[in-house]
Design a protein around this motif. Structure first.
Motif, mmCIF file in Angstrom:
data_model
loop_
_atom_site.group_PDB
_atom_site.id
_atom_site.type_symbol
_atom_site.label_atom_id
_atom_site.label_comp_id
_atom_site.label_asym_id
_atom_site.label_seq_id
_atom_site.Cartn_x
_atom_site.Cartn_y
_atom_site.Cartn_z
ATOM 1 N N CYS A 61 26.089 -18.121 -20.529
ATOM 2 C CA CYS A 61 25.822 -19.092 -19.456
ATOM 3 C C CYS A 61 24.490 -18.870 -18.740
ATOM 4 C CB CYS A 61 26.955 -19.090 -18.445
ATOM 5 S SG CYS A 61 27.100 -17.557 -17.500
ATOM 6 N N GLY A 62 23.848 -17.705 -18.945
ATOM 7 C CA GLY A 62 22.549 -17.454 -18.342
ATOM 8 C C GLY A 62 22.578 -16.878 -16.943
ATOM 9 N N HIS A 63 23.767 -16.696 -16.370
ATOM 10 C CA HIS A 63 23.863 -16.126 -15.037
ATOM 11 C C HIS A 63 23.663 -14.609 -15.091
ATOM 12 C CE1 HIS A 63 25.671 -20.035 -14.160
ATOM 13 N NE2 HIS A 63 25.316 -19.802 -12.908
ATOM 14 N N GLU A 64 23.479 -14.032 -13.913
ATOM 15 C CA GLU A 64 23.258 -12.587 -13.842
ATOM 16 C C GLU A 64 24.520 -11.819 -14.198
ATOM 17 O OE1 GLU A 64 21.335 -10.949 -10.446
ATOM 18 O OE2 GLU A 64 19.961 -12.652 -10.280
ATOM 19 N N MET A 65 24.311 -10.687 -14.852
ATOM 20 C CA MET A 65 25.423 -9.809 -15.191
ATOM 21 C C MET A 65 25.252 -8.516 -14.412
ATOM 22 S SD MET A 65 26.013 -10.314 -19.285
ATOM 23 C CE MET A 65 24.626 -9.329 -19.739
ATOM 24 N N GLU A 66 26.335 -7.776 -14.311
ATOM 25 C CA GLU A 66 26.257 -6.467 -13.680
ATOM 26 C C GLU A 66 26.930 -5.452 -14.582
ATOM 27 O OE1 GLU A 66 29.776 -6.369 -10.480
ATOM 28 O OE2 GLU A 66 28.214 -7.852 -10.043
ATOM 29 N N GLU A 67 26.480 -4.224 -14.463
ATOM 30 C CA GLU A 67 27.034 -3.158 -15.284
ATOM 31 C C GLU A 67 28.303 -2.635 -14.628
ATOM 32 O OE1 GLU A 67 23.183 -1.359 -17.548
ATOM 33 O OE2 GLU A 67 23.631 -0.538 -15.576
ATOM 34 N N LYS A 68 29.350 -2.493 -15.428
ATOM 35 C CA LYS A 68 30.624 -1.964 -14.944
ATOM 36 C C LYS A 68 31.115 -0.904 -15.916
ATOM 37 C CE LYS A 68 32.143 -5.735 -12.176
ATOM 38 N NZ LYS A 68 33.248 -6.434 -11.625
ATOM 39 N N THR A 69 31.937 -0.006 -15.402
ATOM 40 C CA THR A 69 32.496 1.052 -16.228
ATOM 41 C C THR A 69 33.836 0.604 -16.787
ATOM 42 O OG1 THR A 69 31.391 2.708 -14.880
ATOM 43 C CG2 THR A 69 33.167 3.473 -16.293
ATOM 44 N N LEU A 70 33.954 0.701 -18.104
ATOM 45 C CA LEU A 70 35.188 0.348 -18.794
ATOM 46 C C LEU A 70 35.551 1.511 -19.702
ATOM 47 C CD1 LEU A 70 37.330 -1.826 -19.647
ATOM 48 C CD2 LEU A 70 35.713 -2.486 -21.425
ATOM 49 N N GLU A 71 36.621 2.225 -19.347
ATOM 50 C CA GLU A 71 37.038 3.375 -20.150
ATOM 51 C C GLU A 71 35.902 4.388 -20.296
ATOM 52 O OE1 GLU A 71 40.153 3.881 -21.553
ATOM 53 O OE2 GLU A 71 40.885 2.035 -20.632
ATOM 54 N N SER A 72 35.219 4.652 -19.225
ATOM 55 C CA SER A 72 34.094 5.589 -19.139
ATOM 56 C C SER A 72 32.871 5.155 -19.957
ATOM 57 C CB SER A 72 34.518 7.012 -19.531
ATOM 58 O OG SER A 72 34.708 7.111 -20.933
ATOM 59 N N ILE A 73 32.805 3.866 -20.293
ATOM 60 C CA ILE A 73 31.651 3.308 -21.012
ATOM 61 C C ILE A 73 31.045 2.220 -20.136
ATOM 62 C CG2 ILE A 73 30.915 2.048 -23.062
ATOM 63 C CD1 ILE A 73 33.271 3.383 -24.518
ATOM 64 N N LEU A 74 29.745 2.242 -19.971
ATOM 65 C CA LEU A 74 29.050 1.273 -19.141
ATOM 66 C C LEU A 74 28.826 -0.008 -19.947
ATOM 67 C CD1 LEU A 74 27.978 1.377 -16.250
ATOM 68 C CD2 LEU A 74 25.760 1.941 -17.162
ATOM 69 N N VAL A 75 29.459 -1.115 -19.531
ATOM 70 C CA VAL A 75 29.324 -2.402 -20.213
ATOM 71 C C VAL A 75 28.743 -3.421 -19.241
ATOM 72 C CG1 VAL A 75 31.217 -1.959 -21.819
ATOM 73 C CG2 VAL A 75 31.680 -3.108 -19.668
ATOM 74 N N ASP A 76 28.292 -4.562 -19.778
ATOM 75 C CA ASP A 76 27.719 -5.624 -18.961
ATOM 76 C C ASP A 76 28.745 -6.739 -18.818
ATOM 77 O OD1 ASP A 76 25.331 -4.156 -19.053
ATOM 78 O OD2 ASP A 76 24.728 -5.140 -20.906
ATOM 79 N N GLU A 77 28.986 -7.169 -17.562
ATOM 80 C CA GLU A 77 29.956 -8.233 -17.306
ATOM 81 C C GLU A 77 29.291 -9.345 -16.513
ATOM 82 O OE1 GLU A 77 34.374 -8.936 -15.356
ATOM 83 O OE2 GLU A 77 33.361 -7.030 -15.061
ATOM 84 N N CYS A 78 29.519 -10.568 -16.944
ATOM 85 C CA CYS A 78 28.964 -11.735 -16.263
ATOM 86 C C CYS A 78 29.826 -12.044 -15.039
ATOM 87 C CB CYS A 78 28.931 -12.936 -17.199
ATOM 88 S SG CYS A 78 28.314 -14.442 -16.397
ATOM 89 N N GLY A 79 29.191 -12.199 -13.901
ATOM 90 C CA GLY A 79 29.907 -12.507 -12.675
ATOM 91 C C GLY A 79 30.339 -13.959 -12.606
ATOM 92 N N PHE A 80 29.803 -14.814 -13.472
ATOM 93 C CA PHE A 80 30.123 -16.241 -13.426
ATOM 94 C C PHE A 80 31.217 -16.612 -14.432
ATOM 95 C CE2 PHE A 80 29.369 -20.711 -14.557
ATOM 96 C CZ PHE A 80 29.447 -21.288 -13.303
ATOM 97 N N CYS A 81 31.010 -16.286 -15.707
ATOM 98 C CA CYS A 81 31.985 -16.697 -16.729
ATOM 99 C C CYS A 81 32.945 -15.576 -17.119
ATOM 100 C CB CYS A 81 31.281 -17.224 -17.974
ATOM 101 S SG CYS A 81 30.439 -15.983 -18.978
ATOM 102 N N GLY A 82 32.668 -14.345 -16.651
ATOM 103 C CA GLY A 82 33.571 -13.231 -16.931
ATOM 104 C C GLY A 82 33.391 -12.586 -18.289
ATOM 105 N N GLY A 83 32.383 -13.000 -19.035
ATOM 106 C CA GLY A 83 32.137 -12.414 -20.350
ATOM 107 C C GLY A 83 31.768 -10.947 -20.240
#
Length: 112
Positions: A61-83
């Motif tokens: 969707c082109g919106h900003e993402m933020e880095e979050k920890t998932l099972e001790s792994i840093l992943v990128d999550e979109c704050g708009f579409c939840g990807g």
């Protein structure tokens, strides 16, 4: 009839021609090196510009993402579409962690 003066002029012309070719060759190589360096600099600037435009932007969707920890792994999550998006190697890390956790569960279950 050829005189010593004519021979001398001929040798002198040959010497100048040979050295002039060498000077032209060096100048051409220097110019090519400068052009290559300029092109590399421009390509690096273009890569940085593209990175700045797309850094932590959702590919969906082109919106900003933020880095979050998932099972001790840093992943990128979109704050708009939840990807949720993984960088190279992160998905394999998650799978190997899950496999290790499930083996630990079965070992505990069997009392091993």
């Amino acid at each position: 009839m050829t005189t010593f003066e004519d021979i001398g002029k001929s040798k002198e012309a040959q010497w100048f021609n040979a050295h002039e070719r060498e000077l032209l060759k060096k100048a051409r190589e220097r110019k090519q090196g400068e052009l290559r360096k300029k092109q590399e600099t421009e390509e690096a600037a273009e890569r940085e510009k593209l990175k700045a435009q797309h850094w932590l932007r959702c590919p969906k969707c082109g919106h900003e993402m933020e880095e979050k920890t998932l099972e001790s792994i840093l992943v990128d999550e979109c704050g708009f579409c939840g990807g949720v998006y993984f960088d190279a190697g992160e998905l394999e890390q998650l799978f190997s962690k899950k496999i290790d956790d499930s083996r630990g569960f079965f070992k505990r279950l069997l009392g091993a």
